[in-house]
Enzyme design. Structure first.
Site, PDB file in Angstrom:
ATOM      1  N   GLU A 285      25.383   7.927  10.221  1.00  0.00           N
ATOM      2  CA  GLU A 285      24.251   7.403  11.010  1.00  0.00           C
ATOM      3  C   GLU A 285      24.698   6.953  12.392  1.00  0.00           C
ATOM      4  OE1 GLU A 285      22.097   4.313   8.913  1.00  0.00           O
ATOM      5  OE2 GLU A 285      20.685   5.773   8.126  1.00  0.00           O
ATOM      6  N   HIS A 306      40.132  19.814  -8.463  1.00  0.00           N
ATOM      7  CA  HIS A 306      39.788  20.900  -9.380  1.00  0.00           C
ATOM      8  C   HIS A 306      38.414  21.479  -9.065  1.00  0.00           C
ATOM      9  CE1 HIS A 306      43.322  20.000 -11.914  1.00  0.00           C
ATOM     10  NE2 HIS A 306      43.171  18.825 -11.317  1.00  0.00           N
ATOM     11  N   LYS A 420      10.310  10.565   7.485  1.00  0.00           N
ATOM     12  CA  LYS A 420       9.296   9.562   7.119  1.00  0.00           C
ATOM     13  C   LYS A 420       7.929  10.001   7.625  1.00  0.00           C
ATOM     14  CE  LYS A 420      12.494   5.673   7.337  1.00  0.00           C
ATOM     15  NZ  LYS A 420      12.892   4.483   8.074  1.00  0.00           N
TER      16      LYS A 420
HETATM   17  O1  PA5 Z   1      21.591   1.516   8.762  1.00  0.00           O
HETATM   18  C1  PA5 Z   1      20.381   1.399   8.749  1.00  0.00           C
HETATM   19  O2  PA5 Z   1      19.764   0.711   9.581  1.00  0.00           O
HETATM   20  C2  PA5 Z   1      19.527   2.057   7.669  1.00  0.00           C
HETATM   21  O3  PA5 Z   1      20.241   2.883   6.836  1.00  0.00           O
HETATM   22  C3  PA5 Z   1      18.843   0.993   6.828  1.00  0.00           C
HETATM   23  O4  PA5 Z   1      19.814   0.165   6.266  1.00  0.00           O
HETATM   24  C4  PA5 Z   1      17.951   1.568   5.738  1.00  0.00           C
HETATM   25  O5  PA5 Z   1      17.045   2.482   6.281  1.00  0.00           O
HETATM   26  C5  PA5 Z   1      17.184   0.450   5.023  1.00  0.00           C
HETATM   27  O6  PA5 Z   1      16.431  -0.263   5.947  1.00  0.00           O
HETATM   28  P1  PA5 Z   1      15.756  -1.651   5.618  1.00  0.00           P
HETATM   29  O7  PA5 Z   1      16.820  -2.637   5.330  1.00  0.00           O
HETATM   30  O8  PA5 Z   1      14.992  -1.994   6.851  1.00  0.00           O
HETATM   31  O9  PA5 Z   1      14.858  -1.441   4.427  1.00  0.00           O
END
Ligand code: PA5
Length: 443
Positions: A285, A306, A420
């Site tokens: 990310e 393996h 989303k």
């Molecule tokens: O790193 C990030 O910001 C995302 O992966 C969030 O952690 C994930 O989408 C969950 O978001 P939230 O804590 O707002 O539910």
């Protein structure tokens, strides 16, 4: 001083003064706040800013939940799930569910998928158990945990009534924004705050990770202490050659520049499997944007030798490999001698399993190097809270530096919105009428 050791001698990279300068500048940006995404730098000083009182407050809440329930369901996804899961698996006996006398409550996870069978089977499994829940969402609006929470909240309220439910549900969320905050305030749930300036994937050392881990009996004080030592060991005043995060960031960026496209994180200890998953989110990310970034992949060894081993040895030469090596196992098991020796293993009799594991690691490293896969090695002294805390911060700091070296904003994730929008359109969420029409026309 943190005992983590980074070995870059098998990476094939020669560090130049330019690389050193760029890494020092990138690290300095994390402190000056002049880089991209500078409103999400709260994690940089997080370990040193957690007070003994903060730890005590989390432990007190954890003790309260432990006294109430023998199963605590932890609801969250992404950064609100993977840190707790990674540390829990690292610190736990994988066979804990078979032990006759479990230590403290069992921690289960929900909201990290939208599987109907998963949620059904979890609810069936906890039928005879006393339950509580920790619901975690920074935004407070994420669909997966919101769905799981609606169902688990209803189950808790059905069993214990609304008043007792407010004693059995704890929220971890933003201080003011989001549906979860509104709900928690309205229902009177005890609430822990996720700092505004700490993004999800950097939040394991906030109550997001610390509260579930404390419930599970993990020594969160030691986890934070290990991270704090690594914070100092990777600070802006630390010389480049002594800063493991800066070195790791530089080497992986140089290998990317030379044409490597996939970094595989692996370990010979299966307990670290979810550390791999946490790391994949952190780097995927943070760096995978603007058409750039090493793709973070992982293997658990020796099992994956393996399966994936063939590709790593002889597939496309776009790989580099980082191995988390554990210096000292917690237990001792020796290979026994056998009078008949039908399996031919008597040459190993008397040796510890860890000696064999070590030779596997060394042998694989040499084979992969011969096959054109550069190797980085991160050694931790043992799998304990102190070492894992250091490891987490080591990777976080390296990620910040690496993202800046790559020229991206390591602290946003605009790409995760695309699915989303489509999902909401397909589900005909109010407000998505135009998108619904458009996506249905494409079906
Ligand atoms: O790193 C990030 O910001 C995302 O992966 C969030 O952690 C994930 O989408 C969950 O978001 P939230 O804590 O707002 O539910």
């Amino acid at each position: 001083m943190n005992a983590l050791k980074l070995d870059i001698t098998k990476s094939g990279v020669t560090i130049t003064p330019d690389m050193e300068k760029a890494a020092l500048e990138a690290n300095a940006l994390l402190y000056s706040g002049k880089g991209a995404g500078n409103d999400f730098l709260g994690w940089v000083h997080l370990p040193s800013s957690i007070s003994a009182a903060d730890i005590e407050a989390i432990e007190a809440e954890a003790a309260r939940l432990r006294a109430k329930a023998d199963v605590v369901i932890c609801i969250g996804i992404g950064g609100s799930y993977l840190g707790a899961k990674a540390v829990l698996e690292a610190m736990s006996d994988p066979f804990r569910l078979l032990h006759k006398a479990p230590q403290g409550p069992t921690l289960l996870f929900a909201g990290q998928n939208i599987s109907e069978d998963y949620i059904h089977e979890m609810l069936e499994a906890v039928k005879e158990h006393s339950i509580a829940a920790i619901v975690i969402s920074k935004s407070g609006t994420t669909t997966e945990p919101a769905i799981a929470f609606r169902i688990i909240k209803a189950e808790i309220e059905r069993r214990y009534g609304k008043r007792e439910a407010a004693e059995r549900i704890v929220a971890v969320t933003d201080k003011a924004r989001g549906a979860l905050k509104t709900l928690a305030t309205q229902e009177g749930y005890p609430t822990f705050i996720i700092p505004d300036d700490v993004g999800g994937r950097f939040s394991v050392l906030t109550p997001v990770g610390l509260l579930p881990l404390a419930v599970a009996g993990v020594n969160i004080g030691e986890l934070v202490r290990g991270a704090r030592e690594m914070e100092h060991a990777t600070g802006e005043d630390v010389p480049f050659a002594e800063n493991p995060s800066a070195l790791y960031a530089v080497v992986r960026n140089e290998l990317y520049r030379q044409g490597k496209r996939i970094e595989i994180l692996g370990s010979y200890e299966p307990k670290l499997q979810y550390i791999n998953e946490w790391w994949k989110q952190l780097y995927g990310e943070s760096e995978g944007k603007d058409g750039k970034g090493l793709f973070p992949a992982s293997v658990t060894l020796t099992a994956d030798l393996h399966s994936m081993g063939q590709y790593i040895q002889q597939g496309e030469r776009i790989l580099l490999e980082t191995i988390i090596s554990v210096a000292k196992p917690a237990h001792e098991v020796r290979i026994e001698s056998d009078a008949e020796n039908l399996d031919g293993l008597n040459y190993l009799a008397g040796k510890r399993i860890s000696e064999v594991n070590r030779m596997a690691e060394l042998g694989v490293q040499m084979a992969h190097l011969d096959g054109g896969v550069p190797n980085l090695r991160v050694e931790i002294p043992a799998i304990d809270e102190h070492a894992i805390g250091g490891l987490l911060y080591f990777f976080e700091k390296a990620c910040g530096i690496s993202g800046y070296l790559l020229g991206v904003n390591p602290f946003d994730q605009p790409g995760v919105e695309a699915y989303k929008k489509n999902m909401f359109a397909l589900l005909e969420k109010p407000g998505y009428e135009e998108a619904t029409k458009a996506i249905k026309a494409r079906l």
